[in-house]
Structures are given as structure tokens and as C-alpha cells.
Design a protein around this motif. Sequence first.
Motif, mmCIF file in Angstrom:
data_model
loop_
_atom_site.group_PDB
_atom_site.id
_atom_site.type_symbol
_atom_site.label_atom_id
_atom_site.label_comp_id
_atom_site.label_asym_id
_atom_site.label_seq_id
_atom_site.Cartn_x
_atom_site.Cartn_y
_atom_site.Cartn_z
ATOM 1 N N SER A 83 41.624 -27.983 -31.825
ATOM 2 C CA SER A 83 42.448 -27.977 -30.612
ATOM 3 C C SER A 83 41.653 -28.439 -29.398
ATOM 4 O O SER A 83 42.140 -29.226 -28.570
ATOM 5 C CB SER A 83 43.023 -26.576 -30.374
ATOM 6 N N PHE A 84 40.396 -27.964 -29.263
ATOM 7 C CA PHE A 84 39.563 -28.400 -28.142
ATOM 8 C C PHE A 84 39.217 -29.876 -28.254
ATOM 9 O O PHE A 84 39.112 -30.586 -27.240
ATOM 10 C CB PHE A 84 38.278 -27.567 -28.073
ATOM 11 N N THR A 85 39.042 -30.361 -29.492
ATOM 12 C CA THR A 85 38.746 -31.778 -29.678
ATOM 13 C C THR A 85 39.918 -32.646 -29.225
ATOM 14 O O THR A 85 39.736 -33.662 -28.525
ATOM 15 C CB THR A 85 38.423 -32.061 -31.160
ATOM 16 N N VAL A 86 41.131 -32.229 -29.606
ATOM 17 C CA VAL A 86 42.314 -32.972 -29.179
ATOM 18 C C VAL A 86 42.485 -32.890 -27.674
ATOM 19 O O VAL A 86 42.805 -33.895 -26.999
ATOM 20 C CB VAL A 86 43.569 -32.442 -29.912
ATOM 21 N N ALA A 87 42.290 -31.699 -27.089
ATOM 22 C CA ALA A 87 42.430 -31.534 -25.636
ATOM 23 C C ALA A 87 41.413 -32.388 -24.891
ATOM 24 O O ALA A 87 41.728 -32.993 -23.854
ATOM 25 C CB ALA A 87 42.263 -30.065 -25.263
ATOM 26 N N MET B 178 42.368 -35.232 -22.145
ATOM 27 C CA MET B 178 41.986 -34.955 -20.761
ATOM 28 C C MET B 178 40.589 -35.503 -20.507
ATOM 29 O O MET B 178 39.781 -35.641 -21.418
ATOM 30 C CB MET B 178 42.000 -33.439 -20.482
ATOM 31 N N SER B 179 40.339 -35.794 -19.250
ATOM 32 C CA SER B 179 38.983 -36.227 -18.894
ATOM 33 C C SER B 179 38.037 -35.027 -18.939
ATOM 34 O O SER B 179 38.450 -33.874 -18.815
ATOM 35 C CB SER B 179 38.980 -36.839 -17.486
ATOM 36 N N SER B 180 36.750 -35.339 -19.130
ATOM 37 C CA SER B 180 35.771 -34.261 -19.214
ATOM 38 C C SER B 180 35.684 -33.485 -17.908
ATOM 39 O O SER B 180 35.470 -32.268 -17.901
ATOM 40 C CB SER B 180 34.397 -34.843 -19.579
ATOM 41 N N GLU B 181 35.869 -34.188 -16.765
ATOM 42 C CA GLU B 181 35.829 -33.490 -15.480
ATOM 43 C C GLU B 181 37.003 -32.536 -15.339
ATOM 44 O O GLU B 181 36.843 -31.396 -14.861
ATOM 45 C CB GLU B 181 35.856 -34.504 -14.326
ATOM 46 N N LEU C 138 38.714 -31.164 -17.779
ATOM 47 C CA LEU C 138 38.553 -30.059 -18.737
ATOM 48 C C LEU C 138 37.546 -29.043 -18.226
ATOM 49 O O LEU C 138 37.764 -27.832 -18.301
ATOM 50 C CB LEU C 138 38.112 -30.626 -20.094
ATOM 51 N N GLU C 139 36.459 -29.543 -17.656
ATOM 52 C CA GLU C 139 35.438 -28.634 -17.123
ATOM 53 C C GLU C 139 35.974 -27.857 -15.933
ATOM 54 O O GLU C 139 35.699 -26.662 -15.791
ATOM 55 C CB GLU C 139 34.203 -29.434 -16.740
ATOM 56 N N GLN C 140 36.736 -28.527 -15.082
ATOM 57 C CA GLN C 140 37.303 -27.865 -13.905
ATOM 58 C C GLN C 140 38.311 -26.802 -14.315
ATOM 59 O O GLN C 140 38.384 -25.730 -13.698
ATOM 60 C CB GLN C 140 37.977 -28.906 -13.001
ATOM 61 N N ALA C 141 39.101 -27.058 -15.375
ATOM 62 C CA ALA C 141 40.110 -26.092 -15.826
ATOM 63 C C ALA C 141 39.471 -24.825 -16.382
ATOM 64 O O ALA C 141 40.025 -23.730 -16.238
ATOM 65 C CB ALA C 141 41.006 -26.740 -16.882
ATOM 66 N N LEU C 142 38.319 -24.977 -16.994
ATOM 67 C CA LEU C 142 37.668 -23.818 -17.634
ATOM 68 C C LEU C 142 36.484 -23.284 -16.838
ATOM 69 O O LEU C 142 35.744 -22.440 -17.333
ATOM 70 C CB LEU C 142 37.186 -24.211 -19.044
ATOM 71 N N LEU C 143 36.323 -23.745 -15.612
ATOM 72 C CA LEU C 143 35.131 -23.367 -14.843
ATOM 73 C C LEU C 143 35.155 -21.900 -14.421
ATOM 74 O O LEU C 143 34.156 -21.192 -14.519
ATOM 75 C CB LEU C 143 35.021 -24.266 -13.607
ATOM 76 N N TYR C 144 36.300 -21.416 -13.992
ATOM 77 C CA TYR C 144 36.382 -20.029 -13.499
ATOM 78 C C TYR C 144 37.331 -19.242 -14.407
ATOM 79 O O TYR C 144 38.555 -19.407 -14.310
ATOM 80 C CB TYR C 144 36.888 -19.996 -12.055
#
Length: 237
Positions: free
Chosen positions: A65-69, A73-76, A78-84
Motif C-alpha cells: 500500500s505504501f509503495t502504491v501511495a 504521490m510525490s515524495s514531498e 507523502l513526507e508532509q502528510a506523515l510528518l506530524y
Amino acid sequence: MANITVSPTRMELTRLKGKLKTAQRGHKLLKDKRDELMKQFLDTVREVRSLRAEVEEDLMRVHKSFTVASALMSSEALEQALLYPKQSVELTRTTQNIMSVNVPVYDFQTKTKSDSDIYPYGFAATSGELDDAVEALGLVFRKMLKLAQIEKSAQLMAEEIEKTRRRVNALEYVMIPNTQEAIRYITMKLDENDRSTTTRLMKVKDMLLKDAIEAKRAENARAMEAFSKSGGAAAET
């Protein structure tokens, strides 16, 4: 007698018999404990295998699932969504006694009211695959925690089984045989002393009887001599 020095006395014999009785009782209790621990250990190992297979399967699903996501999505983003992270948990550790083995019991409580409140991002800018991955990861976390608890319990039970096995072997092959041998040795020595005492008493009795017979003979001889002298004196008169 192997590596045991004992005094062949009745007091020591009584002490060793009590020690042997205690050792045999302890040996039986330890064997029962070892057998019960083995049974519970095997049950735990089977549970570990089953749960590990489930956890590995769930983790593969999360990874997909994370691979597909990450592909959608762009890496930025994805990182911003999971940052906090939005959800936090509090882990507590207690212990449970299983056959004198204190095994850990893990539990955690979420800080928010609902366990499903785990998404730290808005749904507009993220893909549905990321939602599935976060949800699957939240579910597998509980299984991973339970797996860690069961594996640690299996490890502690295995260590206790090994210690109990060594104690059982020490009692069965060292302490109990040596104590039995010491009891046989003392019993043999006491029996030998009794036979020696009986023999000495019989010899003393024979000596006393012999002295009594000799004294009786001497007394009879003196009486005959006195009788002979009194008979000769009467004839002269």
C-alpha cells in the motif's frame, strides 16, 4: 563411595534419610514443573508461529500500500502528510506469573477517544492507498506488540526450562544417588559394628563361662582334697 565423606553414626544416618526424602520430593516437584513448562512452551511456540505468519502477511500488505501511495504521490507530499502524527499511544508493561516465570504483558492506550482517529492529514491532497496503508499499519501494530510479548514469554520459559532441567538432572544423577550410597555405606558400617559387638559379647560370655567352670572345678578339687584329708585322719583315730 563417590566424593562423599560421612561419619558412620546413627545420627548421620537419620539426617541423610531426611535429606534423601526431601530431595526425592523436590525432584518430583521439579519434574512436574518442567513437564508443565514444556507443555506451555510448546503451546506458546505454536502461537508465535501462527501470529508471526499473520504479522508478516499484514506487513507485506502495508508495504504494498505504501509503495502504491508513493507511486501516486510525490515524495514531498507523502513526507508532509506523515510528518506530524495525530495519534499517540501510551505503552504499559505488567507481568504475569506462569509456573514461577514472570512473563511480560504489554498494553497500550490511545490518547484520542477513537482508535480510528489515526490520519494526520486531510483527505483532499492524499491518495486512498495511503489511507489503506496507514489503517493497515495501525492494525498490525497491535499484532506486532502481542508477537513481541509472546516471543519474550517463550524466551523466558525456555530459560526456566533449561534451569529446571539442570536441577532435575543434578538431583536425579548426583545428589540422590550419592545420598543413597552414603546411606548404604553407613548402614553397612553400623551392621558391621553390631556384628563386631555381638562377637565380642559372645567371646566375653565364653570367657566368663570358662572361668566359672574352672573355678567350679578348683572348688570341687579343694573339697575332694579336704574330704580325703578328713577321711585319713578318721582312719588313724
